[in-house]
Write a protein that holds these residues in place. Structure first.
Motif, mmCIF file in Angstrom:
data_model
loop_
_atom_site.group_PDB
_atom_site.id
_atom_site.type_symbol
_atom_site.label_atom_id
_atom_site.label_comp_id
_atom_site.label_asym_id
_atom_site.label_seq_id
_atom_site.Cartn_x
_atom_site.Cartn_y
_atom_site.Cartn_z
ATOM 1 N N ASP A 12 121.488 61.212 23.591
ATOM 2 C CA ASP A 12 120.920 61.448 24.890
ATOM 3 C C ASP A 12 119.785 62.771 24.791
ATOM 4 O O ASP A 12 120.164 63.572 24.210
ATOM 5 N N GLY A 13 118.970 62.587 25.756
ATOM 6 C CA GLY A 13 118.078 63.667 26.086
ATOM 7 C C GLY A 13 117.942 64.024 27.381
ATOM 8 O O GLY A 13 118.368 63.141 28.028
ATOM 9 N N ALA A 14 117.748 65.169 27.754
ATOM 10 C CA ALA A 14 117.814 65.560 29.141
ATOM 11 C C ALA A 14 116.268 66.535 29.245
ATOM 12 O O ALA A 14 115.971 67.486 28.213
ATOM 13 N N THR A 15 115.351 66.391 30.431
ATOM 14 C CA THR A 15 114.196 66.953 30.662
ATOM 15 C C THR A 15 114.446 67.576 31.972
ATOM 16 O O THR A 15 114.758 66.837 33.015
ATOM 17 N N TYR B 125 109.478 68.430 26.810
ATOM 18 C CA TYR B 125 108.835 67.311 26.607
ATOM 19 C C TYR B 125 108.984 66.079 27.504
ATOM 20 O O TYR B 125 109.879 66.381 28.181
ATOM 21 N N PRO B 126 108.144 65.248 27.547
ATOM 22 C CA PRO B 126 108.251 63.984 28.506
ATOM 23 C C PRO B 126 109.411 63.280 28.227
ATOM 24 O O PRO B 126 110.078 63.387 26.994
ATOM 25 N N SER B 127 110.376 62.756 29.117
ATOM 26 C CA SER B 127 111.678 62.134 28.732
ATOM 27 C C SER B 127 111.662 61.283 27.625
ATOM 28 O O SER B 127 112.674 61.187 26.801
ATOM 29 N N LEU B 128 110.646 60.306 27.640
ATOM 30 C CA LEU B 128 110.619 59.447 26.517
ATOM 31 C C LEU B 128 110.701 59.833 25.213
ATOM 32 O O LEU B 128 111.394 59.513 24.073
ATOM 33 N N GLU B 129 109.673 61.018 25.060
ATOM 34 C CA GLU B 129 109.776 61.477 23.743
ATOM 35 C C GLU B 129 110.842 62.501 23.486
ATOM 36 O O GLU B 129 111.351 62.377 22.190
ATOM 37 N N GLU C 157 114.031 61.379 24.274
ATOM 38 C CA GLU C 157 114.977 60.367 23.987
ATOM 39 C C GLU C 157 114.705 60.219 22.333
ATOM 40 O O GLU C 157 115.531 59.805 21.574
ATOM 41 N N VAL C 158 113.297 60.201 22.061
ATOM 42 C CA VAL C 158 113.127 59.619 20.427
ATOM 43 C C VAL C 158 113.519 60.675 19.524
ATOM 44 O O VAL C 158 114.377 60.546 18.611
ATOM 45 N N ILE C 159 113.412 61.890 20.155
ATOM 46 C CA ILE C 159 113.786 62.901 19.316
ATOM 47 C C ILE C 159 115.285 62.914 19.089
ATOM 48 O O ILE C 159 115.873 63.397 18.121
ATOM 49 N N ALA C 160 116.045 63.024 20.298
ATOM 50 C CA ALA C 160 117.478 62.794 20.257
ATOM 51 C C ALA C 160 117.894 61.779 19.215
ATOM 52 O O ALA C 160 118.723 61.872 18.337
ATOM 53 N N LEU C 161 117.322 60.400 19.234
ATOM 54 C CA LEU C 161 117.338 59.268 18.409
ATOM 55 C C LEU C 161 117.358 59.842 16.924
ATOM 56 O O LEU C 161 118.254 59.630 15.756
ATOM 57 N N GLU C 162 116.226 60.521 16.488
ATOM 58 C CA GLU C 162 115.803 60.969 15.196
ATOM 59 C C GLU C 162 116.956 61.871 14.739
ATOM 60 O O GLU C 162 117.535 61.740 13.723
ATOM 61 N N LYS C 163 117.337 62.765 15.742
ATOM 62 C CA LYS C 163 118.162 63.916 15.207
ATOM 63 C C LYS C 163 119.890 63.289 14.902
ATOM 64 O O LYS C 163 120.531 63.534 14.198
ATOM 65 N N GLY C 164 120.100 62.066 15.581
ATOM 66 C CA GLY C 164 121.348 61.372 15.462
ATOM 67 C C GLY C 164 121.407 60.750 14.206
ATOM 68 O O GLY C 164 122.479 60.911 13.667
ATOM 69 N N THR D 239 121.857 54.581 23.000
ATOM 70 C CA THR D 239 120.926 55.415 23.692
ATOM 71 C C THR D 239 120.903 54.590 25.048
ATOM 72 O O THR D 239 120.782 53.333 25.199
ATOM 73 N N ASN D 240 120.523 55.349 26.088
ATOM 74 C CA ASN D 240 120.284 54.895 27.187
ATOM 75 C C ASN D 240 118.769 54.571 27.612
ATOM 76 O O ASN D 240 118.262 54.302 28.594
ATOM 77 N N ALA D 241 117.922 54.793 26.588
ATOM 78 C CA ALA D 241 116.507 54.731 26.493
ATOM 79 C C ALA D 241 116.147 53.287 26.131
ATOM 80 O O ALA D 241 115.877 53.121 24.932
ATOM 81 N N LEU D 242 116.013 52.461 26.993
ATOM 82 C CA LEU D 242 115.859 51.094 27.064
ATOM 83 C C LEU D 242 114.556 50.966 26.167
ATOM 84 O O LEU D 242 114.208 49.959 25.130
ATOM 85 N N THR D 243 113.269 51.428 26.497
ATOM 86 C CA THR D 243 111.902 51.260 26.075
ATOM 87 C C THR D 243 112.384 51.592 24.479
ATOM 88 O O THR D 243 111.528 51.003 23.843
ATOM 89 N N VAL D 244 112.689 52.854 24.043
ATOM 90 C CA VAL D 244 112.812 52.993 22.793
ATOM 91 C C VAL D 244 113.467 52.112 22.100
ATOM 92 O O VAL D 244 113.067 51.492 20.850
#
Length: 159
Positions: A14-17, A49-53, A55-62, A78-83
């Motif tokens: 998960d990411g938080a902005t 960072y914007p929320s979508l970015e 979330e992508v960074i969180a996925l990458e770190k995962g 992840t809760n980032a459906l678009t990703v």
């Protein structure tokens, strides 16, 4: 919490902005098929960072953390459906295309992987750790133990 099959590990991210100029933060927790924590990470990023970015960074770190733990079979959540939709569709365009391409390439180095969208309320442990990193600005990694601030949530998920 749905547990993965034996031999597979669940990687929740998960990411938080904040939107107020404070740095974004991410959180990763990796659990086995019994729901036991293998490792967890929360960290503040070096800027907002914007929320979508985020979330992508969180996925990458995962998946980087999963690789460091030498795990070969992972189930990313992840809760980032678009990703999730972009990765499953093989979409490499747009502002995040280069990041999605890198994620896709690295995921193919695992012997088995899945990615799944979760609603935010089903990803509470990850969300709480991301909020912790956002509020404290800390970077912390736990190995073999659950982060103390979310142990109660992990126990609720196991019940």
């Amino acid at each position: 919490m749905e547990t993965p099959p034996p031999g597979m590990f669940k990687v929740n991210v998960d990411g938080a902005t904040s939107g107020d100029g404070n740095p974004s933060s991410i959180r990763v927790i990796i659990r086995d098929n019994r729901g036991e924590t293998i490792t967890a990470l929360c960290m503040s990023l070096n800027g907002e960072y914007p929320s979508l970015e985020t979330e992508v960074i969180a996925l990458e770190k995962g998946f980087i953390l999963a690789k460091q733990m030498e795990l070969q079979q992972i189930m990313l959540e992840t809760n980032a459906l678009t990703v999730v939709q972009s990765l499953l569709a093989g979409d490499k365009g747009g502002d995040l295309g280069h990041l999605l391409q890198g994620i896709s390439d690295t995921l193919n180095s695992f012997s088995s992987w899945q990615i799944k969208h979760l609603k935010r309320d089903c990803n509470r442990v990850a969300h709480e750790l991301a909020q912790l990193a956002k509020c404290t600005g800390i970077k912390q990694v736990w190995k073999g133990v659950s982060p103390p601030t979310v142990q109660h949530l992990i126990q609720l998920e196991k019940a």
